[in-house]
Design a protein around this motif. Structure first.
Motif, PDB file in Angstrom:
ATOM      1  N   PHE A 118      28.235  31.016  20.410  1.00  0.00           N
ATOM      2  CA  PHE A 118      27.646  30.771  19.088  1.00  0.00           C
ATOM      3  C   PHE A 118      28.735  30.329  18.111  1.00  0.00           C
ATOM      4  N   LYS A 133      18.730  27.295  17.574  1.00  0.00           N
ATOM      5  CA  LYS A 133      19.658  27.093  18.691  1.00  0.00           C
ATOM      6  C   LYS A 133      19.785  28.423  19.442  1.00  0.00           C
ATOM      7  N   GLU A 139      15.363  33.269  26.365  1.00  0.00           N
ATOM      8  CA  GLU A 139      15.683  32.158  25.456  1.00  0.00           C
ATOM      9  C   GLU A 139      14.547  31.818  24.486  1.00  0.00           C
ATOM     10  N   LYS A 195      13.676  31.259  14.414  1.00  0.00           N
ATOM     11  CA  LYS A 195      12.983  30.270  13.577  1.00  0.00           C
ATOM     12  C   LYS A 195      12.028  30.977  12.598  1.00  0.00           C
ATOM     13  N   ALA A 202      14.641  32.083  20.389  1.00  0.00           N
ATOM     14  CA  ALA A 202      14.469  30.857  19.596  1.00  0.00           C
ATOM     15  C   ALA A 202      13.309  31.013  18.610  1.00  0.00           C
ATOM     16  N   TRP A 207      30.112  26.821  18.516  1.00  0.00           N
ATOM     17  CA  TRP A 207      29.186  25.817  17.981  1.00  0.00           C
ATOM     18  C   TRP A 207      29.241  25.789  16.454  1.00  0.00           C
ATOM     19  N   GLY A 222      19.743  33.914  19.163  1.00  0.00           N
ATOM     20  CA  GLY A 222      18.987  32.825  18.537  1.00  0.00           C
ATOM     21  C   GLY A 222      19.508  32.670  17.124  1.00  0.00           C
ATOM     22  N   TYR A 223      19.777  31.415  16.734  1.00  0.00           N
ATOM     23  CA  TYR A 223      20.272  31.170  15.373  1.00  0.00           C
ATOM     24  C   TYR A 223      19.452  30.058  14.743  1.00  0.00           C
ATOM     25  N   CYS A 224      19.096  30.241  13.484  1.00  0.00           N
ATOM     26  CA  CYS A 224      18.304  29.194  12.824  1.00  0.00           C
ATOM     27  C   CYS A 224      18.579  29.164  11.325  1.00  0.00           C
ATOM     28  N   SER A 249      15.469  23.873   9.858  1.00  0.00           N
ATOM     29  CA  SER A 249      16.092  23.303  11.060  1.00  0.00           C
ATOM     30  C   SER A 249      15.494  23.906  12.319  1.00  0.00           C
ATOM     31  N   GLU A 250      15.853  23.283  13.435  1.00  0.00           N
ATOM     32  CA  GLU A 250      15.416  23.810  14.727  1.00  0.00           C
ATOM     33  C   GLU A 250      16.345  24.955  15.156  1.00  0.00           C
ATOM     34  N   PHE A 271      22.239  30.698  22.324  1.00  0.00           N
ATOM     35  CA  PHE A 271      23.544  30.855  22.958  1.00  0.00           C
ATOM     36  C   PHE A 271      23.478  32.061  23.880  1.00  0.00           C
TER      37      PHE A 271
END
Ligand code: ITT
Ligand code: NA
Length: 180
Positions: free
Chosen positions: A175, A121, A43, A51, A47, A178, A112-114, A118-119, A123
């Motif tokens: 993902f 996320k 994770e 980012k 993340a 969301w 990981g998605y960004c 932004s911060e 999944f």
């Protein structure tokens, strides 16, 4: 909607592209890579990578950090899956498993998605299977020929079948839920 998928892994990209096309999302591959933290868990690697790449590219970015966790080997290769695949390969993993009766293993994919500013996320998707006794099948990539799912390895399943049940499919479903 367009998302940049930062990955050097052709197999991962092909699967994500097929799965997301059905959901009306276009994915574009970027092979520039991202710094991969040394962590026990996938994770934080996903993340941080998402980012980092989102800020660098100035676009919404996804990454997929994945791994094979073998119970009898205390979760190995886990976060070291890429290194082990490249340096040792499936044959050596089977050798390590030679005398093991418990063949249980989990494939895990962390998306990981960004978006820039932004911060990130994350999944997760997992699938349970067993390490086979020999390599079977020529489909898929990486550990697919040694990951037995209900009697067939992921290497023996077609792309379409693998994409219905895989760790990557489950992570992408989360993902998408969301995103929606
Ligand atoms: P990136 O550029 O996206 O980082 P990578 O291949 O280095 O690509 P990882 O760091 O996430 O990917 O390492 C995961 C390892 O597990 C790698 O050897 C993959 O080939 C393998 N792997 C991941 N998903 C798999 C799948 O669905 N089937 C078989 N092997 C898989
Ligand atoms: Na990698």
């Amino acid at each position: 909607r367009k998302i940049v998928f930062v990955t050097g892994n052709k197999g991962k990209f092909g699967e994500a592209k097929e799965i997301l096309a059905v959901k009306g999302i276009e994915v574009i591959q970027n092979r520039d890579g991202y710094p991969e933290l040394q962590e026990d868990e996938l994770e934080p690697i996903a993340a941080y990578g998402a980012k980092w790449a989102a800020e660098k590219l100035g676009m919404p970015v996804m990454v997929d950090d994945s791994g094979l966790f073998i119970k009898a080997l205390k979760g190995f290769p886990g976060p070291y899956s890429a290194f082990v695949e490249e340096k040792l390969g499936n044959g050596r993993v089977l050798k390590l498993m030679e005398d093991e009766k418990d063949r249980t293993a989990t494939f895990k994919s962390v998306i990981g998605y960004c978006e820039p500013g932004s911060e990130p996320k994350v999944f997760t998707g997992t699938v349970e299977g067993k390490i086979s006794y020999e390599e079977r099948g020529t489909g898929g990539f990486g550990y697919d020929p040694i990951f037995d799912y209900n009697g067939k390895t992921f290497g023996e399943l077609g792309n379409e079948e693998k994409n219905k049940v895989s760790h990557r499919r489950r992570a992408i479903d989360n993902f998408f839920e969301w995103l929606d």
